[in-house]
Every structure is written in C-alpha cells, then in structure tokens.
Design a protein around this motif. Structure first.
Motif, short mmCIF file in Angstrom:
data_model
loop_
_atom_site.label_atom_id
_atom_site.label_comp_id
_atom_site.label_asym_id
_atom_site.label_seq_id
_atom_site.Cartn_x
_atom_site.Cartn_y
_atom_site.Cartn_z
N LEU A 77 24.85 -45.98 -55.89
CA LEU A 77 25.84 -45.14 -56.70
C LEU A 77 26.62 -43.95 -55.97
O LEU A 77 27.74 -43.71 -56.13
N GLY A 78 25.95 -43.23 -54.98
CA GLY A 78 26.59 -42.56 -54.13
C GLY A 78 27.79 -42.88 -53.46
O GLY A 78 28.96 -42.62 -53.10
N GLY A 79 27.69 -44.58 -52.88
CA GLY A 79 28.58 -45.01 -52.33
C GLY A 79 29.69 -45.40 -52.95
O GLY A 79 30.91 -45.16 -52.76
N ILE A 80 29.55 -45.89 -54.39
CA ILE A 80 30.59 -46.31 -55.13
C ILE A 80 31.43 -44.81 -55.55
O ILE A 80 32.64 -44.80 -55.77
N ALA A 81 30.70 -43.79 -56.00
CA ALA A 81 31.28 -42.59 -56.14
C ALA A 81 32.18 -42.08 -54.76
O ALA A 81 33.46 -41.65 -55.11
N ALA A 82 31.91 -42.37 -53.79
CA ALA A 82 32.72 -41.98 -52.34
C ALA A 82 33.85 -42.98 -52.40
O ALA A 82 34.89 -42.68 -51.80
N GLN A 83 33.76 -44.02 -52.81
CA GLN A 83 34.76 -45.15 -52.67
C GLN A 83 35.79 -44.93 -53.63
O GLN A 83 37.01 -45.06 -53.48
N THR A 84 35.27 -44.75 -54.92
CA THR A 84 36.36 -44.72 -56.19
C THR A 84 36.71 -43.49 -56.61
O THR A 84 37.86 -43.41 -57.18
N GLY A 85 35.99 -42.13 -56.32
CA GLY A 85 36.34 -40.95 -56.67
C GLY A 85 36.06 -40.78 -58.21
O GLY A 85 36.37 -39.55 -58.69
N ALA A 86 35.47 -41.69 -58.74
CA ALA A 86 34.96 -41.47 -60.08
C ALA A 86 33.83 -40.65 -60.36
O ALA A 86 32.88 -40.52 -59.39
N GLU A 87 33.62 -40.15 -61.63
CA GLU A 87 32.67 -39.33 -61.83
C GLU A 87 31.49 -40.12 -62.27
O GLU A 87 31.33 -41.39 -63.06
N VAL A 88 30.13 -39.96 -61.76
CA VAL A 88 29.18 -41.06 -61.83
C VAL A 88 27.64 -40.20 -62.32
O VAL A 88 27.57 -39.29 -61.70
N GLY A 101 9.74 -33.23 -57.94
CA GLY A 101 10.16 -33.06 -56.78
C GLY A 101 11.13 -34.31 -56.50
O GLY A 101 10.85 -34.84 -55.39
N LEU A 102 12.26 -34.48 -56.96
CA LEU A 102 12.95 -35.41 -56.87
C LEU A 102 13.84 -34.91 -55.66
O LEU A 102 14.31 -33.77 -55.33
N PRO A 103 14.51 -36.09 -54.84
CA PRO A 103 15.26 -35.64 -53.53
C PRO A 103 16.52 -35.17 -54.25
O PRO A 103 16.95 -35.90 -55.09
N PRO A 104 17.67 -34.46 -53.36
CA PRO A 104 18.70 -34.42 -54.05
C PRO A 104 19.63 -35.34 -54.10
O PRO A 104 19.65 -36.34 -53.37
N ALA A 105 20.47 -35.53 -55.23
CA ALA A 105 21.46 -36.77 -55.39
C ALA A 105 22.67 -36.41 -54.52
O ALA A 105 23.00 -35.69 -54.07
N PRO A 106 23.14 -37.57 -54.31
CA PRO A 106 24.52 -37.70 -53.34
C PRO A 106 25.65 -37.00 -54.02
O PRO A 106 25.65 -36.79 -55.37
N ARG A 107 26.79 -36.75 -53.42
CA ARG A 107 27.64 -35.83 -53.96
C ARG A 107 28.35 -37.00 -54.75
O ARG A 107 28.90 -37.99 -54.32
N GLY A 108 28.87 -36.26 -55.81
CA GLY A 108 29.52 -36.93 -57.05
C GLY A 108 28.81 -37.74 -57.72
O GLY A 108 29.12 -38.59 -58.86
N VAL A 109 27.32 -37.79 -57.67
CA VAL A 109 26.27 -38.64 -58.52
C VAL A 109 25.65 -37.62 -59.38
O VAL A 109 24.79 -36.45 -58.71
N ARG A 110 25.63 -37.48 -60.50
CA ARG A 110 24.63 -36.73 -61.51
C ARG A 110 23.43 -37.39 -61.90
O ARG A 110 23.81 -38.56 -62.55
N VAL A 111 22.44 -36.83 -61.70
CA VAL A 111 21.01 -37.54 -62.10
C VAL A 111 20.57 -36.96 -63.30
O VAL A 111 20.49 -35.65 -63.24
N LEU A 112 20.19 -37.66 -64.46
CA LEU A 112 19.74 -37.07 -65.73
C LEU A 112 18.48 -37.49 -66.17
O LEU A 112 18.38 -38.85 -65.91
N PHE A 113 17.45 -37.01 -66.70
CA PHE A 113 16.10 -37.45 -67.20
C PHE A 113 16.04 -37.09 -68.65
O PHE A 113 16.24 -35.72 -68.86
N SER A 114 15.78 -37.84 -69.47
CA SER A 114 15.61 -37.57 -70.96
C SER A 114 14.39 -36.80 -71.07
O SER A 114 13.23 -36.93 -70.27
#
Length: 486
Positions: free
Chosen positions: A394-405, A417-430
């Motif tokens: 999803l980080g690659g898709i966000a970089a290619q399209t510029g969309a909010e992910v 201890g999750l690793p940091p998300a790529p730029r442009g990708v928001r990771v949420l957990f319920s």
C-alpha cells in the motif's frame, strides 16, 4: 586243511563293515588287524566226529547270511580269548549293537575259512537254540520253524543234508519275495481298477454335463434363429424407411437450395441498406462531434467560472490550510493499536483497472479491510508477515497515485511494537469489543459528501454498508492483482 576261500566264492558277502578304526574313547571299536597271527586257523584240529567237507561253499540268500553273522557275533563274547581267531579278538570287544555291523566282514571270513571256529560257534548257538538246534542237528526241520533260522543253524552245525536245508531256506525266501511282488502287483492292479472306476464315473458325469450343454446350445441356437428372422424383418423395414428418408432428403435439399437463393437475394438487399445506414451514421457522428465540441467549450467555461468563484470564496472565508483529515479524527476517537484476523464472505473479484480509475480521482481516499485482503492473498504466512506485506504494497500505491490510504486491522489488544508505516499510509487497529468492519463504516461516514472513497473488502456486509454512504466498494482480488502488478 584247505586255504581260506574268498568271501564271494564261499557265499558270505561283507555286511556293511563300516569304519574299523578304534577311537580313543571307544576301545570296543578297535580296528581288526589282519597281520596278527591266527592261532586257531591252522594249529587246532577238527573234532574227530565232523566229516571233512570238500565241496565249495553254497551261495547263501541275503537274510540267511545276515542271520549267520548275527548269531556268530552274539557268540563271540562267550568264547575264551585263546579260542578266538586273531582278527576277531578285538571284534569281540565291540558293543553288541555294533559287533555284527562293524565286524561282519571278518566274522564271515573266519566262519568260511576256519571250520574249528565255526564248530565252536555252532556248539554255543545250538545250545541257545534248544529244541530247534537239536532238530537241525538231527537233520530235520520243524514245519513251523523259520526257514532262515533253520538254514543259519544248519550252515553253522553242518549236519547231514545241511545244503538242502540252506537251499530250502533260499527257496522260501525267494518265494516270500515273489509273493510280496505278486501282492504288490495285485495291489497296483486293484488301485488301477479303482482309478479306472473313478475315471469312468467322472467320464459319465462329464458326458451327462456335455449332453445337458448340447441341449442348452440347441435351445440357444433355436432362439438365435428366431432372433435372426426378427432382425431380418427389422433390417428390411429399416432399409425401406431409409429409402423413403433419402427421397424426402432430396426433396428438402431442393427446397433448401431455393431458400438459400432467396436468402442470398435478401442479404444483398440488407447490405445495400446497411451501406446507406453507415453513410447516415457517419453524418450523424460528424454532427455529434461538432455538438460535443460546443458542449466542451460550455463546460470549460462553467468550470472556469466555478474555480474563480471557489478562489473568491476561499479568500472571503479566510480558511487556514487543514493539517488533519477526517480519518485522523476517526482514528483518534475509535481506534487503538493493534488486532486479530476477521473471516469474510467473498464477493466476485473486480478488475484492478477500476481501482486505478477511482484512485485517479482528485483527493481519493483508499480504505482497506486488512485481514480480509491478507487472508485471501497470503493466507499461508503468519499474521505479522501478512500485515507487513500488505502495508508495504500500500505504501507503493500511495506513492504512485498520491491518494490517501488507510488500512484497518482487527484486535488492537494483542498487538505490540509495530514497525512504522510507510509515508502516505495510515494503519489503524480496532479496539477491544469492536471490529474492523465497524471502524471502516465510521471512516466512511466521517468523510464529506462528494469525496471519492474506495473501500476494498470481500465482505458483503461491509460493501453494502459503505455503498449506502456514497463509497465505492471493490473486492479484495482487485487490490491483490494491483499489488501483484506493482
């Protein structure tokens, strides 16, 4: 006294002498040496009442010869040592059950060559024989006596007419042998007769079976003949129907030829009308192209007017640039870190081209049901590997399209201890007590009307829920194919 005669010439053959060698632990089986002196073979004289027999020794039957050796072997231990011939002194020390077997040859030789030794043995054997010995010495033979025993005693004592007794014993033995042969022949004949009777019974049974089989085959032959007659009639009827069908076929072929000619003429007329319609359609397309050009000019003018009005409105309202998006507020209010997988009901796969078209819209927002996608695409990996692979793609898709992910996972209470998300990708957990489906619906409701929102999930309930709020639901396969293409 005449010299010792050969065994075969005197009628006493060797009776399996076996090994004559003496072992250290068996002194009674010592080898009989032929080179020792024979004190009793020529020095002692015969008793005055025994006549000198100059005739050659008779040929003894095998049972008589074996009985003579057995009697002499049994009498050897009763003779004094000085009365035994030298070759038999060690034989006398053999065990009783081995004396006749191992010392048979020297015993037979001494009996034939040494009359004095034979007389001494005969005296002891006759004494043990009792009345039978007395009868044999007197020249008689009891009717119930064993002829072999009588012949052996007669050979050792040699009374008058002993040769006749030996010959009678031989004739009796031969008669017994002939009787046994005749009995065996009779038994074989009876067996052959029994087998023949059995074979005859078997052959009779087989003949009955064959007669039954012939009757059955005749019955089947009659049935086959009847079936052949029926099939012949059916064949003739079928041939007649085929002839009628051929005639009908020829008639239908003629009709089809005429119909084909009519259709060909009609096709030419239709083609002519099609050419006229294509010419008319070309003129219509040209007119429509010109009308579309006018519409495009009008639309451009309208958009330019709207854009300038929006600039004026922004300047009039003096709005500051927004550093947060609606989804960020939903994340703060309803989501925590981290999650578990949720089962989903699969929809039909969508074309990834549709996903590209939606992400190309201005300010598009891509919301992904995380475990729904990973379980479908990378179900053989662990949950951590599934999350990492999806977030990276999803980080690659966000970089290619510029969309909010935004990607949403279940189960924040067991994530650490999750690793940091790529730029442009928001990771949420319920959070606990809430599912990713509920969080996705809140994200969609938080967006302003008119903004393009794309929700990727194969869960039919999620798709139906977000569609009612103006979002575009797509199947998980569309995103998986888009990731594979990247």
């Amino acid at each position: 006294m005449p010299p010792p005669a050969d065994l075969e010439s005197v009628g006493l053959e060797s009776v399996d002498p076996g090994p004559a060698e003496v072992r250290a632990d068996e002194p009674e089986t010592a080898e009989v040496r032929a080179d020792e002196p024979e004190p009793g073979s020529g020095s002692d004289e015969l008793s005055s009442d025994e006549p000198v027999d100059r005739e050659p020794e008779p040929t003894l039957p095998e049972p008589v010869r074996q009985r003579i050796v057995s009697l002499a072997a049994a009498a050897l231990p009763t003779l004094p040592g000085d009365e035994l011939p030298a070759p038999l002194r060690r034989v006398a020390k053999f065990a009783p059950n081995r004396r006749a077997r191992l010392g048979g040859a020297p015993i037979a030789t001494q009996l034939a060559a040494d009359p004095l030794f034979r007389q001494r043995v005969a005296s002891r054997v006759l004494a043990e024989a009792g009345e039978l010995g007395s009868a044999v010495v007197s020249g008689g033979s009891p009717a119930a006596a064993d002829p072999v025993e009588v012949a052996a005693l007669a050979y050792l004592s040699r009374p008058a007419g002993w040769r006749a007794l030996v010959e009678d014993a031989g004739a009796a033995v031969r008669a017994e042998v002939d009787s046994a042969v005749v009995a065996e022949l009779v038994r074989e004949a009876e067996q052959r007769a029994t087998r023949s009777e059995h074979d005859r019974a078997v052959a009779k049974v087989e003949a009955d079976k064959l007669r039954d089989e012939v009757a059955r085959l005749r019955e089947e032959l009659g049935q086959l003949r009847e079936e052949t007659r029926v099939l012949g009639r059916s064949l003739r009827e079928t041939q007649a129907r085929e002839r009628r069908a051929a005639e009908l076929l020829a008639t239908e072929k003629g009709r089809a030829s005429r119909a084909a000619a009519d259709h060909e003429a009609e096709l030419r007329r239709v083609r002519a009308r099609l050419a006229e319609a294509e010419a008319t359609a070309g003129a219509v397309r040209q007119t429509a192209k010109e009308a579309r050009s006018v519409d495009d000019a009008r639309l451009w003018l309208l958009l330019e007017t709207i854009g300038r009005a929006a600039v004026g409105l922004r300047r009039e309202l003096a709005l500051d640039p927004a550093d947060r998006l609606p989804a960020d507020y939903v994340a703060d209010a309803f989501a925590e870190r981290p999650a578990t997988a949720n089962s989903a009901r699969a929809l039909d796969a969508d074309d990834p081209v549709r996903l590209d078209e939606l992400l190309a819209l201005p300010r598009a927002h891509l919301v992904v049901d995380g475990y729904n996608v990973t379980k479908r695409g990378f179900g053989d990996m662990s949950l951590e590997q599934q999350r990492k692979r999806l977030i990276t793609g999803l980080g690659g898709i966000a970089a290619q399209t510029g969309a909010e992910v935004t990607v949403v996972f279940d189960g924040a209470e067991r994530m650490h201890g999750l690793p940091p998300a790529p730029r442009g990708v928001r990771v949420l957990f319920s959070r606990k007590g809430e599912t990713a489906d509920d969080l996705i619906r809140r994200l969609v409701r938080a967006e302003p009307p008119g903004r393009p929102i794309v929700v990727v999930s194969s869960d039919r309930e999620v798709a139906d829920g977000v569609r009612r709020h103006g979002a575009y639901p797509l199947g998980a396969d569309s995103l998986l194919r888009r990731l594979a293409r990247s």
